[in-house]
Design a protein around this motif. Structure first.
Motif, PDB file in Angstrom:
ATOM      1  N   ARG A 369       0.825  -1.214   0.000  1.00  0.00           N
ATOM      2  CA  ARG A 369       0.000   0.000   0.000  1.00  0.00           C
ATOM      3  C   ARG A 369       0.857   1.261   0.000  1.00  0.00           C
ATOM      4  NH1 ARG A 369      -2.323  -0.853   4.367  1.00  0.00           N
ATOM      5  NH2 ARG A 369      -1.256   0.642   5.712  1.00  0.00           N
ATOM      6  N   GLU A 370       1.929   1.255   0.776  1.00  0.00           N
ATOM      7  CA  GLU A 370       2.802   2.435   0.829  1.00  0.00           C
ATOM      8  C   GLU A 370       3.489   2.674  -0.510  1.00  0.00           C
ATOM      9  OE1 GLU A 370       5.410   1.630   4.049  1.00  0.00           O
ATOM     10  OE2 GLU A 370       3.980   2.278   5.603  1.00  0.00           O
ATOM     11  N   ARG A 371       3.884   1.616  -1.178  1.00  0.00           N
ATOM     12  CA  ARG A 371       4.514   1.795  -2.489  1.00  0.00           C
ATOM     13  C   ARG A 371       3.529   2.386  -3.482  1.00  0.00           C
ATOM     14  NH1 ARG A 371       9.408  -0.810  -2.665  1.00  0.00           N
ATOM     15  NH2 ARG A 371       9.765  -2.447  -1.120  1.00  0.00           N
ATOM     16  N   ALA A 372       2.298   1.893  -3.476  1.00  0.00           N
ATOM     17  CA  ALA A 372       1.295   2.437  -4.402  1.00  0.00           C
ATOM     18  C   ALA A 372       0.962   3.882  -4.068  1.00  0.00           C
ATOM     19  CB  ALA A 372       0.034   1.574  -4.357  1.00  0.00           C
ATOM     20  N   GLU A 373       0.780   4.178  -2.792  1.00  0.00           N
ATOM     21  CA  GLU A 373       0.444   5.545  -2.398  1.00  0.00           C
ATOM     22  C   GLU A 373       1.597   6.495  -2.649  1.00  0.00           C
ATOM     23  OE1 GLU A 373      -0.709   5.174   1.648  1.00  0.00           O
ATOM     24  OE2 GLU A 373      -2.722   4.408   1.188  1.00  0.00           O
ATOM     25  N   GLY A 374       2.816   5.986  -2.649  1.00  0.00           N
ATOM     26  CA  GLY A 374       3.954   6.844  -2.941  1.00  0.00           C
ATOM     27  C   GLY A 374       3.921   7.412  -4.351  1.00  0.00           C
ATOM     28  N   TRP A 375       3.207   6.760  -5.257  1.00  0.00           N
ATOM     29  CA  TRP A 375       3.042   7.251  -6.633  1.00  0.00           C
ATOM     30  C   TRP A 375       1.677   7.875  -6.849  1.00  0.00           C
ATOM     31  CZ3 TRP A 375       7.104   7.446  -9.825  1.00  0.00           C
ATOM     32  CH2 TRP A 375       8.219   6.657  -9.511  1.00  0.00           C
ATOM     33  N   GLY A 376       0.917   8.059  -5.761  1.00  0.00           N
ATOM     34  CA  GLY A 376      -0.416   8.625  -5.898  1.00  0.00           C
ATOM     35  C   GLY A 376      -1.453   7.603  -6.302  1.00  0.00           C
ATOM     36  N   GLY A 377      -1.151   6.316  -6.137  1.00  0.00           N
ATOM     37  CA  GLY A 377      -2.079   5.264  -6.511  1.00  0.00           C
ATOM     38  C   GLY A 377      -2.707   4.617  -5.298  1.00  0.00           C
ATOM     39  N   ARG A 378      -3.178   3.379  -5.482  1.00  0.00           N
ATOM     40  CA  ARG A 378      -3.829   2.653  -4.399  1.00  0.00           C
ATOM     41  C   ARG A 378      -3.639   1.164  -4.631  1.00  0.00           C
ATOM     42  NH1 ARG A 378      -9.066   1.090  -6.185  1.00  0.00           N
ATOM     43  NH2 ARG A 378      -9.577   1.965  -8.231  1.00  0.00           N
ATOM     44  N   SER A 379      -3.932   0.394  -3.601  1.00  0.00           N
ATOM     45  CA  SER A 379      -3.817  -1.057  -3.695  1.00  0.00           C
ATOM     46  C   SER A 379      -5.038  -1.699  -3.057  1.00  0.00           C
ATOM     47  CB  SER A 379      -2.533  -1.544  -3.012  1.00  0.00           C
ATOM     48  OG  SER A 379      -2.596  -1.311  -1.614  1.00  0.00           O
ATOM     49  N   GLU A 380      -5.349  -2.913  -3.497  1.00  0.00           N
ATOM     50  CA  GLU A 380      -6.471  -3.687  -2.971  1.00  0.00           C
ATOM     51  C   GLU A 380      -5.991  -5.104  -2.734  1.00  0.00           C
ATOM     52  OE1 GLU A 380      -9.047  -3.376  -6.242  1.00  0.00           O
ATOM     53  OE2 GLU A 380      -9.772  -1.353  -5.778  1.00  0.00           O
TER      54      GLU A 380
END
Length: 423
Positions: A369-380
């Motif tokens: 989740r942190e990696r995705a949010e670091g690019w302004g994205g999201r994870s599920e």
């Protein structure tokens, strides 16, 4: 090329290293010596010893000009006033000392709204006494105004200097805070990488050992093959861990380290799981090109952590790893999907966690989740109806979106997204 430091720069650097009290005491002694040597005489009615004592009294308060800025300036002004108005001196050096004291008081924290008016009153009273009241006549009003402005100028200049110094200090603090935040983010990134690498490789090694032990019970067991697989997996783990731990050196944290893995390394990651009993199908279309290296590294780590979770916590027999590049009105994004065929069982119902002693997932999904949010994205992440566990991360690609049509399989993928639990 190393340049030799100039003597004046060396002297200035050594001067700044001295304690503040020492520097102020040295400056005061220098000013007192210059005053005693440059103007050693006074009125005939004043004995020489009193001349020297009065001049020293004008300089001595400057020793405390940083610790007690306003009292020090007030003491210097009073001593200079007595020096001229009472004892009858007429030297200009002590007037400059009073101006310097007013400047230093504002420079080191005294309010300009207090020092500037007092300087004006002080200089007007001083000139009025020296000129025997001529400064208060109506004809001298323009002269009074000009003298008032001149009297207030040291305090105003001191205020400007203090403002400039404070702004420079704020910039330094902001730069330091920014550098510390960057270092903290880099440390967090390295910690995530260490977690992903250690969890993935150690789980794979344990599964190789467990599977090898079972295979050796049969008549066709090959100890050399088992040990070779374990040796190769542990060697990869040691190499990657060494590279990551090398980044923890202080001189490597001031700037982001170059990515150590890319999407081109995914086939090697998948091939390393051949002997674990988990079949991995990798789909990376050619459309996934032109991505930033750091984005590719994060996508690789997401796949690595998701596969590590399958090894540790799932009873799945096969896993599908799919990377897609999508483009819409909002821009381009990289979609990473890792989906297995395991069942939502708990406890020891066939899950690998029961046989390997691993605990429940936690830090791995947080890292994804942190990696995705670091690019302004999201994870599920979650179980879908009739399917196994699936992890999906959406990583927006920075820069201008590419001018190509959206992937025709997006609608089908969107339909499969229904029922996924987000974390």
């Amino acid at each position: 090329m190393h340049t030799r430091e100039r003597p004046l720069d060396t002297l200035a650097r050594r001067w700044r290293r001295l304690p503040v009290t020492t520097r102020d005491a040295a400056l005061t002694a220098l000013l007192a010596s210059a005053l005693l040597v440059g103007w050693p005489f006074g009125p005939e009615s004043v004995p020489p010893w009193l001349v020297s004592l009065s001049q020293l009294a004008c300089c001595l308060p400057l020793v405390w000009r940083r610790r007690f800025p306003f009292p020090s300036a007030l003491a210097v002004g009073t001593a200079v006033f007595v020096h001229h108005a009472v004892l009858g001196f007429s030297d200009p050096f002590t007037i400059w000392l009073a101006c310097f004291a007013a400047w230093s008081a504002v420079r080191h924290g005294s309010p300009v709204s207090l020092v500037a008016p007092l300087s004006a009153v002080w200089i007007l009273a001083f000139f009025n006494i020296v000129t025997h009241g001529d400064m208060l006549s109506r004809e001298s009003i323009p002269q009074q105004l000009s003298i008032t402005v001149l009297a207030m100028s040291p305090a105003l200049v001191g205020s400007l200097v203090r403002l400039r110094v404070e702004r420079a200090a704020q910039r330094r603090r902001a730069n330091l805070d920014r550098a510390q935040r960057e270092r903290a983010r880099e440390r967090a990134r390295i910690a995530r990488d260490v977690h992903d690498v250690a969890g993935h490789h150690l789980s794979a090694i344990r599964l190789l050992a467990v599977g090898g032990r079972e295979s050796l019970k049969g008549p066709n067991g090959d100890p050399d093959a088992v040990l070779a697989a374990i040796s190769e997996a542990s060697g990869r783990a040691v190499r990657e861990m060494r590279e990551l731990l090398q980044l923890l050196r202080e001189d490597r944290l001031d700037e982001p380290a170059p990515p150590d893995v890319l999407l081109d390394d995914l086939p090697l990651l998948v091939a390393a799981l051949d002997d674990t009993g988990l079949a991995v199908d990798l789909e990376v279309p050619k459309a996934v090109e032109g991505l930033p290296a750091r984005l590719e590294a994060d996508a690789y780590r997401i796949v690595q952590e998701a596969l590590g979770n399958v090894l540790r916590h799932s009873s799945a027999e096969s896993v599908l790893v799919r990377l897609e590049s999508r483009t819409d009105g909002a821009g381009r994004e990289l979609v990473v999907t890792v989906e297995d065929d395991g069942s939502p069982a708990t406890g020891g119902r066939g899950s690998r966690s029961a046989s390997t002693g691993e605990g429940p997932p936690g830090l791995g999904l947080r890292g994804i989740r942190e990696r995705a949010e670091g690019w302004g994205g999201r994870s599920e992440a979650g179980f879908g109806p009739g399917r196994g566990w699936r992890v999906r991360a959406r990583l927006p690609v920075p820069g201008r979106p590419e001018s190509r049509e959206a992937d025709p399989g997006q609608e089908e993928v969107a339909e499969r997204d229904q029922g996924v639990v987000g974390r």
